[in-house]
Structure formats: C-alpha cells, structure tokens
Design a protein around this motif. Sequence first.
Motif, PDB file in Angstrom:
ATOM      1  N   ALA A  69      -2.431   4.829  -5.873  1.00  0.00           N
ATOM      2  CA  ALA A  69      -2.715   3.570  -5.308  1.00  0.00           C
ATOM      3  C   ALA A  69      -2.452   3.673  -3.756  1.00  0.00           C
ATOM      4  O   ALA A  69      -2.973   2.967  -3.153  1.00  0.00           O
ATOM      5  CB  ALA A  69      -0.997   2.606  -6.237  1.00  0.00           C
ATOM      6  N   ALA A  70      -0.982   4.473  -3.740  1.00  0.00           N
ATOM      7  CA  ALA A  70      -1.255   5.074  -2.000  1.00  0.00           C
ATOM      8  C   ALA A  70      -1.865   5.322  -1.698  1.00  0.00           C
ATOM      9  O   ALA A  70      -2.816   5.167  -0.720  1.00  0.00           O
ATOM     10  CB  ALA A  70       0.298   5.713  -2.356  1.00  0.00           C
ATOM     11  N   GLY A  71      -2.979   6.536  -2.335  1.00  0.00           N
ATOM     12  CA  GLY A  71      -4.148   7.432  -1.690  1.00  0.00           C
ATOM     13  C   GLY A  71      -5.440   6.592  -1.489  1.00  0.00           C
ATOM     14  O   GLY A  71      -5.612   6.236  -0.237  1.00  0.00           O
ATOM     15  N   GLN A  72      -5.692   5.055  -1.985  1.00  0.00           N
ATOM     16  CA  GLN A  72      -6.191   4.545  -1.788  1.00  0.00           C
ATOM     17  C   GLN A  72      -6.011   3.690  -0.540  1.00  0.00           C
ATOM     18  O   GLN A  72      -7.568   3.588   0.236  1.00  0.00           O
ATOM     19  CB  GLN A  72      -6.385   3.434  -3.285  1.00  0.00           C
ATOM     20  CG  GLN A  72      -6.462   4.738  -4.187  1.00  0.00           C
ATOM     21  CD  GLN A  72      -6.847   3.358  -5.636  1.00  0.00           C
ATOM     22  OE1 GLN A  72      -5.748   1.946  -5.758  1.00  0.00           O
ATOM     23  NE2 GLN A  72      -7.203   3.151  -7.203  1.00  0.00           N
ATOM     24  N   GLN A  73      -4.888   3.957  -0.908  1.00  0.00           N
ATOM     25  CA  GLN A  73      -4.413   2.533   0.532  1.00  0.00           C
ATOM     26  C   GLN A  73      -4.797   3.697   1.892  1.00  0.00           C
ATOM     27  O   GLN A  73      -5.155   3.116   3.198  1.00  0.00           O
ATOM     28  CB  GLN A  73      -3.566   2.158   0.661  1.00  0.00           C
ATOM     29  CG  GLN A  73      -2.711   0.498   1.617  1.00  0.00           C
ATOM     30  CD  GLN A  73      -3.953  -0.364   1.860  1.00  0.00           C
ATOM     31  OE1 GLN A  73      -4.950  -1.016   0.992  1.00  0.00           O
ATOM     32  NE2 GLN A  73      -4.124  -0.396   2.940  1.00  0.00           N
ATOM     33  N   ALA A  74      -4.045   4.466   1.574  1.00  0.00           N
ATOM     34  CA  ALA A  74      -3.976   5.704   2.693  1.00  0.00           C
ATOM     35  C   ALA A  74      -5.912   5.800   3.491  1.00  0.00           C
ATOM     36  O   ALA A  74      -6.179   5.641   4.767  1.00  0.00           O
ATOM     37  CB  ALA A  74      -3.340   6.400   2.952  1.00  0.00           C
ATOM     38  N   ALA A  75      -6.377   5.529   2.159  1.00  0.00           N
ATOM     39  CA  ALA A  75      -7.840   5.807   2.415  1.00  0.00           C
ATOM     40  C   ALA A  75      -8.690   5.319   3.354  1.00  0.00           C
ATOM     41  O   ALA A  75      -9.564   5.541   4.048  1.00  0.00           O
ATOM     42  CB  ALA A  75      -8.313   7.379   1.317  1.00  0.00           C
ATOM     43  N   TYR A  76      -8.245   3.849   2.259  1.00  0.00           N
ATOM     44  CA  TYR A  76      -8.955   2.908   3.456  1.00  0.00           C
ATOM     45  C   TYR A  76      -8.557   2.445   4.705  1.00  0.00           C
ATOM     46  O   TYR A  76      -9.265   2.292   5.558  1.00  0.00           O
ATOM     47  CB  TYR A  76      -8.151   1.208   2.514  1.00  0.00           C
ATOM     48  CG  TYR A  76      -8.779   0.022   3.279  1.00  0.00           C
ATOM     49  CD1 TYR A  76     -10.537   0.034   3.445  1.00  0.00           C
ATOM     50  CD2 TYR A  76      -8.494  -0.669   4.068  1.00  0.00           C
ATOM     51  CE1 TYR A  76     -11.080  -1.315   4.198  1.00  0.00           C
ATOM     52  CE2 TYR A  76      -8.850  -1.288   4.214  1.00  0.00           C
ATOM     53  CZ  TYR A  76      -9.985  -1.946   4.662  1.00  0.00           C
ATOM     54  OH  TYR A  76     -10.691  -2.578   5.962  1.00  0.00           O
ATOM     55  N   MET A  77      -7.677   2.255   5.059  1.00  0.00           N
ATOM     56  CA  MET A  77      -6.614   2.286   6.082  1.00  0.00           C
ATOM     57  C   MET A  77      -7.499   3.498   7.012  1.00  0.00           C
ATOM     58  O   MET A  77      -8.222   2.931   8.337  1.00  0.00           O
ATOM     59  CB  MET A  77      -4.843   2.499   6.232  1.00  0.00           C
ATOM     60  CG  MET A  77      -4.816   1.609   5.767  1.00  0.00           C
ATOM     61  SD  MET A  77      -2.927   1.140   6.089  1.00  0.00           S
ATOM     62  CE  MET A  77      -2.175   2.840   5.007  1.00  0.00           C
TER      63      MET A  77
END
Length: 164
Positions: A69-77
């Motif tokens: 979940a953290a990776g998804q948000q980091a990638a989106y940002m």
Amino acid sequence: MPNTSFQISRRHFIGLAAVGTLLPLAACQTIGPAGNSMGASASASANINNIRNGNGLSGLESDATLERAAGQQAAYMAKAGRMVHTTGWGKSFEARVKTNEIHGAAAENIAMGRMDIDRLFAMWMASPPHRRNMLDARFKRYGLAYAEAKGGSGERYWALVLAS
C-alpha cells in the motif's frame, strides 16, 4: 491523385483514437512506478522501533500488505510529481486501505526529498501529526516504501502506512 490533406487528417485521427483507447487503461493504473520503486520496510525497522521503544511503546512488525500500500502511494506521488494523500483519481487513503484489505485503525505519513531513512524519521518526529501517527499505541504493523522522481533528480517520494 490522392488528397494528401485528408490522409494527414486521417492519420491524426487514427493516432488520437489509439491514444484515446489507451488513456482509460492508463487511468486505471493508480499503481505503477514512476521511477525506481521499492519497499524500504526492512531498512526502517531499527528507526521505527527505536522511536517507539524510546517512548515506552512496543515495536512494530514489518508487513508486506502495508508495504505494498505504501509503495502504491509512493509510486503515484512520484508519477504525479507532487506529495498528496489523495490520488488524482480521487482515491483517498481510506479507499486505498479498503482496496488493500487493511482492517482496523490505520494512518499514513508521506514525505518528499533527497533524504536517507535517518533524516526521514527525524523529520517525521519533528512534525506533531506525523509523530502522533508513529507513536499511536494502536499500531502494531507498518510498511514503508519510496519511489524515485522522474528524470533522475534523486528525489524520493516516501510513504509509511501504519496499522493495528
């Protein structure tokens, strides 16, 4: 003799139609790295557990679901080039928690910059809302990830997801 202006317009139309077909597919991918993306939970274990133990709390366990979940948000940002909790498609933190089947209390810290993990946690501890998240006694698990900004600037977009 063929009408070349019509052929050029037709080529543009076909090109635009192809792009228009692919755009909805790209919009569906709220997950996907912008630059190099990786989980950093293992390397943050000492930091987060020292912080919590130093404040009379038990340590946290690294969790693969929270790291994803953290990776998804980091990638989106990183892809968007901005630090936000809500994605451009209106997907809030709460919605991402549900999508990733994270149950119970949860929180997210985000950051952007050219810092190492020690500096990252020092910055979060200096910020009352971020500090509160890391010192929340309800939390037992965490996931940390970052994605590198496009263009090789060395900037990283960080996301920490904490959960009970």
